[in-house]
Motif scaffolding. Structure first.
Motif, PDB file in Angstrom:
ATOM      1  N   ILE A  59       0.840  -1.207   0.000  1.00 29.83           N
ATOM      2  CA  ILE A  59       0.000   0.000   0.000  1.00 29.83           C
ATOM      3  C   ILE A  59       0.871   1.252   0.000  1.00 29.83           C
ATOM      4  O   ILE A  59       0.602   2.221  -0.724  1.00 29.83           O
ATOM      5  N   GLN A  60       1.937   1.251   0.804  1.00 29.84           N
ATOM      6  CA  GLN A  60       2.833   2.406   0.847  1.00 29.84           C
ATOM      7  C   GLN A  60       3.456   2.668  -0.524  1.00 29.84           C
ATOM      8  O   GLN A  60       3.492   3.814  -0.994  1.00 29.84           O
ATOM      9  N   ASN A  61       3.932   1.625  -1.174  1.00 29.77           N
ATOM     10  CA  ASN A  61       4.556   1.794  -2.486  1.00 29.77           C
ATOM     11  C   ASN A  61       3.576   2.350  -3.515  1.00 29.77           C
ATOM     12  O   ASN A  61       3.926   3.218  -4.327  1.00 29.77           O
ATOM     13  N   LEU A  62       2.343   1.846  -3.479  1.00 29.52           N
ATOM     14  CA  LEU A  62       1.330   2.333  -4.423  1.00 29.52           C
ATOM     15  C   LEU A  62       1.003   3.800  -4.167  1.00 29.52           C
ATOM     16  O   LEU A  62       0.905   4.608  -5.104  1.00 29.52           O
ATOM     17  N   LEU A  63       0.840   4.165  -2.900  1.00 29.87           N
ATOM     18  CA  LEU A  63       0.536   5.559  -2.570  1.00 29.87           C
ATOM     19  C   LEU A  63       1.682   6.479  -2.973  1.00 29.87           C
ATOM     20  O   LEU A  63       1.462   7.575  -3.507  1.00 29.87           O
ATOM     21  N   GLU A  64       2.906   6.060  -2.706  1.00 28.90           N
ATOM     22  CA  GLU A  64       4.058   6.878  -3.096  1.00 28.90           C
ATOM     23  C   GLU A  64       4.093   7.067  -4.608  1.00 28.90           C
ATOM     24  O   GLU A  64       4.442   8.149  -5.093  1.00 28.90           O
ATOM     25  N   TYR A  66       1.518   7.172  -6.682  1.00 30.31           N
ATOM     26  CA  TYR A  66       0.469   8.092  -7.137  1.00 30.31           C
ATOM     27  C   TYR A  66       0.617   9.499  -6.558  1.00 30.31           C
ATOM     28  O   TYR A  66       0.187  10.472  -7.175  1.00 30.31           O
ATOM     29  N   LEU A  67       1.248   9.617  -5.396  1.00 33.41           N
ATOM     30  CA  LEU A  67       1.446  10.941  -4.806  1.00 33.41           C
ATOM     31  C   LEU A  67       2.672  11.641  -5.388  1.00 33.41           C
ATOM     32  O   LEU A  67       2.785  12.861  -5.319  1.00 33.41           O
ATOM     33  N   GLY A  68       3.596  10.881  -5.914  1.00 29.95           N
ATOM     34  CA  GLY A  68       4.807  11.483  -6.456  1.00 29.95           C
ATOM     35  C   GLY A  68       5.658  12.094  -5.352  1.00 29.95           C
ATOM     36  O   GLY A  68       5.813  11.528  -4.269  1.00 29.95           O
ATOM     37  N   ALA A 263      -4.942   8.597  -3.095  1.00 31.63           N
ATOM     38  CA  ALA A 263      -4.015   9.697  -3.376  1.00 31.63           C
ATOM     39  C   ALA A 263      -4.778  10.953  -3.781  1.00 31.63           C
ATOM     40  O   ALA A 263      -4.429  12.069  -3.372  1.00 31.63           O
ATOM     41  N   GLY A 264      -5.821  10.776  -4.577  1.00 27.03           N
ATOM     42  CA  GLY A 264      -6.654  11.922  -4.950  1.00 27.03           C
ATOM     43  C   GLY A 264      -7.337  12.547  -3.751  1.00 27.03           C
ATOM     44  O   GLY A 264      -7.444  13.782  -3.650  1.00 27.03           O
ATOM     45  N   TYR A 265      -7.796  11.725  -2.815  1.00 24.67           N
ATOM     46  CA  TYR A 265      -8.421  12.239  -1.592  1.00 24.67           C
ATOM     47  C   TYR A 265      -7.409  13.032  -0.765  1.00 24.67           C
ATOM     48  O   TYR A 265      -7.744  14.074  -0.188  1.00 24.67           O
ATOM     49  N   LEU A 266      -6.189  12.527  -0.674  1.00 24.56           N
ATOM     50  CA  LEU A 266      -5.155  13.231   0.094  1.00 24.56           C
ATOM     51  C   LEU A 266      -4.810  14.571  -0.550  1.00 24.56           C
ATOM     52  O   LEU A 266      -4.644  15.590   0.154  1.00 24.56           O
ATOM     53  N   GLN A 267      -4.711  14.603  -1.853  1.00 21.41           N
ATOM     54  CA  GLN A 267      -4.429  15.863  -2.547  1.00 21.41           C
ATOM     55  C   GLN A 267      -5.549  16.872  -2.319  1.00 21.41           C
ATOM     56  O   GLN A 267      -5.293  18.068  -2.128  1.00 21.41           O
ATOM     57  N   GLU A 268      -6.791  16.400  -2.318  1.00 22.99           N
ATOM     58  CA  GLU A 268      -7.924  17.295  -2.043  1.00 22.99           C
ATOM     59  C   GLU A 268      -7.871  17.804  -0.611  1.00 22.99           C
ATOM     60  O   GLU A 268      -8.170  18.975  -0.341  1.00 22.99           O
ATOM     61  N   PHE A 269      -7.448  16.943   0.320  1.00 21.71           N
ATOM     62  CA  PHE A 269      -7.340  17.364   1.719  1.00 21.71           C
ATOM     63  C   PHE A 269      -6.316  18.481   1.872  1.00 21.71           C
ATOM     64  O   PHE A 269      -6.564  19.462   2.588  1.00 21.71           O
ATOM     65  N   PHE A 270      -5.172  18.360   1.226  1.00 20.25           N
ATOM     66  CA  PHE A 270      -4.137  19.390   1.365  1.00 20.25           C
ATOM     67  C   PHE A 270      -4.538  20.702   0.682  1.00 20.25           C
ATOM     68  O   PHE A 270      -4.048  21.755   1.050  1.00 20.25           O
ATOM     69  N   LYS A 271      -5.444  20.627  -0.271  1.00 18.31           N
ATOM     70  CA  LYS A 271      -5.940  21.848  -0.917  1.00 18.31           C
ATOM     71  C   LYS A 271      -7.007  22.546  -0.086  1.00 18.31           C
ATOM     72  O   LYS A 271      -7.032  23.776   0.016  1.00 18.31           O
ATOM     73  N   THR A 272      -7.923  21.764   0.488  1.00 17.25           N
ATOM     74  CA  THR A 272      -9.128  22.340   1.117  1.00 17.25           C
ATOM     75  C   THR A 272      -9.214  22.142   2.618  1.00 17.25           C
ATOM     76  O   THR A 272     -10.024  22.793   3.277  1.00 17.25           O
ATOM     77  N   GLY A 273      -8.414  21.213   3.155  1.00 20.40           N
ATOM     78  CA  GLY A 273      -8.532  20.896   4.580  1.00 20.40           C
ATOM     79  C   GLY A 273      -9.605  19.877   4.883  1.00 20.40           C
ATOM     80  O   GLY A 273      -9.857  19.576   6.056  1.00 20.40           O
TER      81      GLY A 273
END
Length: 323
Positions: A59-64, A66-68, A263-273
């Protein structure tokens, strides 16, 4: 007697010092990872593992992937989960989620490998701060897998307890659009499981299993499958694990699909909180048991063919709804 007392206290002090040393080392490693991420101007995402090292690493490898380079992933212990501040924590499996929630009620948590019936209430109480990627498969899709395998099927048997009956409410309303109907058979006494199952199988063309651990669990599944096959009925669902045990087929979301969505959810979190609402992945695959199909003389297409048939049923209905 005095020597024994002295020895006891020496051992106790040694153990305390070792425990203190372990905590200090953990704090240094934890703090170093956070500081390193800050120095690199990258946000920190903490991971609470399932305890399965191979799974957690995957899971960590996959997230890394997609998160870049935007975020640093840092594994966090249960004790340190209380000190993560406003950084999001990705939990792997329901047990990890429960441990993190006990340690830190205020932490933003994104759950992976958790089913809808487990996560939904937490997300409803803490919208935007608790979310997840559902691990199970929408029951409508599971029902349509059964329809794709048995095109002549019109009736589906369902079994639940009184407490889990609501799992099927939405499904029962959806089925008539696809030429299907379902009947729910409720059993609250384990001794009545097989007699109730027998009545259900007399009604349905196949048995659809939800992720309901009160009914479908390692203790009961052998008896359920044997009873179904003796009556020439197939079982669909509730997961890949049960297909290996003897269910004919089940839908599932791949790990890369879930990780990309997370990864998309995490990116949205860092944008909007805030996290988006928990949801299912957009696409699913089908696991099938060819040996079971052969034993029941059921012609079975490939996993890809069944998946395409299900998508066709869903897309046709969506197209009619747009007209």
């Amino acid at each position: 007697m005095t020597e024994n007392v002295v020895l006891f206290w020496r051992l106790a002090i040694t153990r305390l010092l070792r425990a203190f040393h372990t905590l200090i080392v953990a704090a240094i490693l934890f703090g170093s990872a956070s500081v390193q991420a800050q120095d690199n101007d990258r946000s920190v995402v903490y991971l609470a593992g399932s305890g399965n090292i191979t799974l957690d690493q995957h899971i960590q490898n996959l997230l890394e992937n997609y998160l870049g380079n935007q975020q640093d992933l840092v594994f966090v212990s249960d004790e340190r989960a209380a000190l993560t501040g406003n950084a999001p924590i990705v939990t792997i499996g329901p047990r990890a989620f429960s441990r993190v929630r006990q340690a830190n009620r205020n932490a933003p948590v994104l759950a992976m490998l958790a089913a809808q019936d487990f996560l939904k209430e937490f997300a409803t109480r803490s919208p935007g701060q608790v979310s997840g990627i559902y691990y199970d498969v929408p029951l409508l899709r599971q029902a349509l897998i059964g329809k794709a395998i048995l095109p002549q099927a019109t009736r589906i048997a369902l079994i639940s307890t009184t407490n889990s009956a609501e799992l099927y409410d939405t499904l029962i309303d959806q089925l008539p659009q696809y030429g299907l109907e379902a009947r729910l058979f409720v059993v609250d006494d384990e001794k009545q499981l097989i007699p109730t199952l027998t009545r259900a199988l007399s009604y349905g063309d196949f048995l659809l299993a939800a992720p309901d651990s009160a009914i479908y669990n390692p203790r009961t599944i052998k008896h359920i499958l044997l009873t179904a096959y003796r009556r020439n009925r197939i079982v669909i669902g509730p997961s890949q694990a049960y297909v290996k045990a003897g269910s004919l087929a089940s839908g599932y979301a791949s790990f890369p699909e879930m990780a990309e969505m997370a990864a998309g959810y995490l990116q949205e979190f860092f944008k909007t909180g805030n996290f988006p609402e928990p949801d299912y992945p957009a696409s699913f695959q089908v696991e099938i048991n060819q040996q079971v199909a052969r034993s029941l003389n059921i012609p079975l297409g490939s996993s890809e063919e069944i998946t395409r048939a299900v998508e066709l049923l869903l897309n046709n209905k969506r197209g009619q709804g747009d007209e």
